[in-house]
Write an enzyme that holds these catalytic residues in place. Structure first.
Site: not given
Ligand code: DGY
Length: 329
Positions: A240, A269, A287
């Site tokens: 993240r 982001e 992402h």
């Molecule tokens: C998640 O599943 O947490 C991913 O980052 C979403 O694409």
């Protein structure tokens, strides 16, 4: 019995929408407009459920404006967009989509590690710019992947998938740090050795971040941590934005304090820190670690499964909290 009314906050696969329409009154957002908090609250004011992505924040202010809301199904394994305590206190169930994306995300983490270590995007930009005129012994010479030391910070399902790829596919020595140490059998499966965070930073040739975002993991990698890494090391973040201090990372890349980084997630982001955009030694992706059609379809279906189970009183596939449920009204 009143049909539950739900919002699907972002565009999803049409067949998933059809599954939901068969059971619920559905307001969809197939135009995929990103909903600002006030607009999300407006659309949820009369809804009993919502299918969200990681981009919609579910907090106390939104919950106060949406008294009918009973369930929020996130189409993501990460749920740092949820204020879980506020949801639990408001009697709102949260769910996520673990398992279905583990291997796909681990594949991408490994791909990003390799692209970063072997300078693939930097080399491609050079070639596309027409700058390739001759072979040279050190042209885009990168870091070795096979046989090197793979470090993993955060050893959940995805971290374990990356460890298995490194150890069994590329003969890497795998070290990891996690809040809790894995059981011996799991450590053996992953051929991974538990080390302190400082040892992890000091020993890794390639460090991959796979930990959940929380107040505790905010800036888990900042100037002090970057200073402890090898100057030849690479850093990959598929977890993240906010886990890495992006400004500090850009400065470390510029100063060649570490060799390179591969980033799929960013602080704030979809904005990307301009200093990162200016650095050649960073591979940047938007992402997409879980983005194969099969996996994104499985994630959307799992979010739908959670909504369908919730409103039919069945056990939930993947709850993230245990609220005292409100009655539908
Ligand atoms: C998640 O599943 O947490 C991913 O980052 C979403 O694409």
């Amino acid at each position: 019995m009143q049909r539950p009314s739900i919002l699907v906050a972002r565009a999803v696969f049409p067949e998933v929408l059809e599954r939901l329409r068969a059971a619920f009154d559905v307001e969809a957002n197939q135009e995929d407009q990103v909903l600002a908090p006030a607009e999300l609250a407006r659309r949820l004011a009369d809804k009993h459920g919502v299918l969200t992505t990681g981009a919609e924040r579910i907090d106390a202010a939104l919950l106060a404006a949406c008294p009918r809301l009973r369930v929020v199904a996130n189409m993501a394994v990460g749920f740092n967009n949820f204020d879980v305590d506020a949801m639990t206190a408001a009697g709102v169930q949260g769910t996520n989509t673990p398992d279905v994306l583990t291997e796909t995300t681990a594949d991408f983490g490994f791909a990003l590690l390799m692209a970063t270590a072997r300078r693939m995007t930097e080399a491609e930009h050079f070639l596309r710019a027409g700058r390739w005129t001759q072979w040279r012994y050190d042209l885009f010479a990168g870091a070795e992947v096979h046989g090197s030391t793979l470090g993993i910070l955060g050893m959940g399902r995805i971290g374990q998938g990356i460890a298995r790829r490194g150890a069994h596919g590329f003969g890497m020595r795998v070290v990891y740090h996690n809040r809790s140490r894995l059981a011996p059998a799991l450590e053996a499966q992953c051929a991974a050795q538990y080390v302190s965070k400082d040892e992890l930073l000091a020993q890794s040739d390639h460090l991959v971040l796979v930990l959940p975002y929380s107040a505790e993991s905010h800036h888990a990698i900042g100037p002090a941590e970057l200073a402890r890494m090898k100057p030849t090391a690479t850093l990959v973040n598929i977890a993240r934005g906010g886990i890495v201090d992006d400004a500090a990372l850009a400065a470390a890349l510029r100063a060649r304090r570490i060799a390179a980084a591969g980033l799929d997630v960013f602080e704030g982001e979809p904005r990307v820190h301009p200093d990162l955009l200016a650095q050649p030694n960073v591979v940047l992706t938007p992402h997409i670690a879980s983005a194969t059609l099969a996996t994104r379809r499985a994630m959307a279906n799992k979010a739908a499964d959670n909504l369908l189970a919730f409103f039919s009183g069945q056990p939930l596939p993947s709850p993230v909290n245990a609220p005292v449920h409100k009655k539908i009204r």
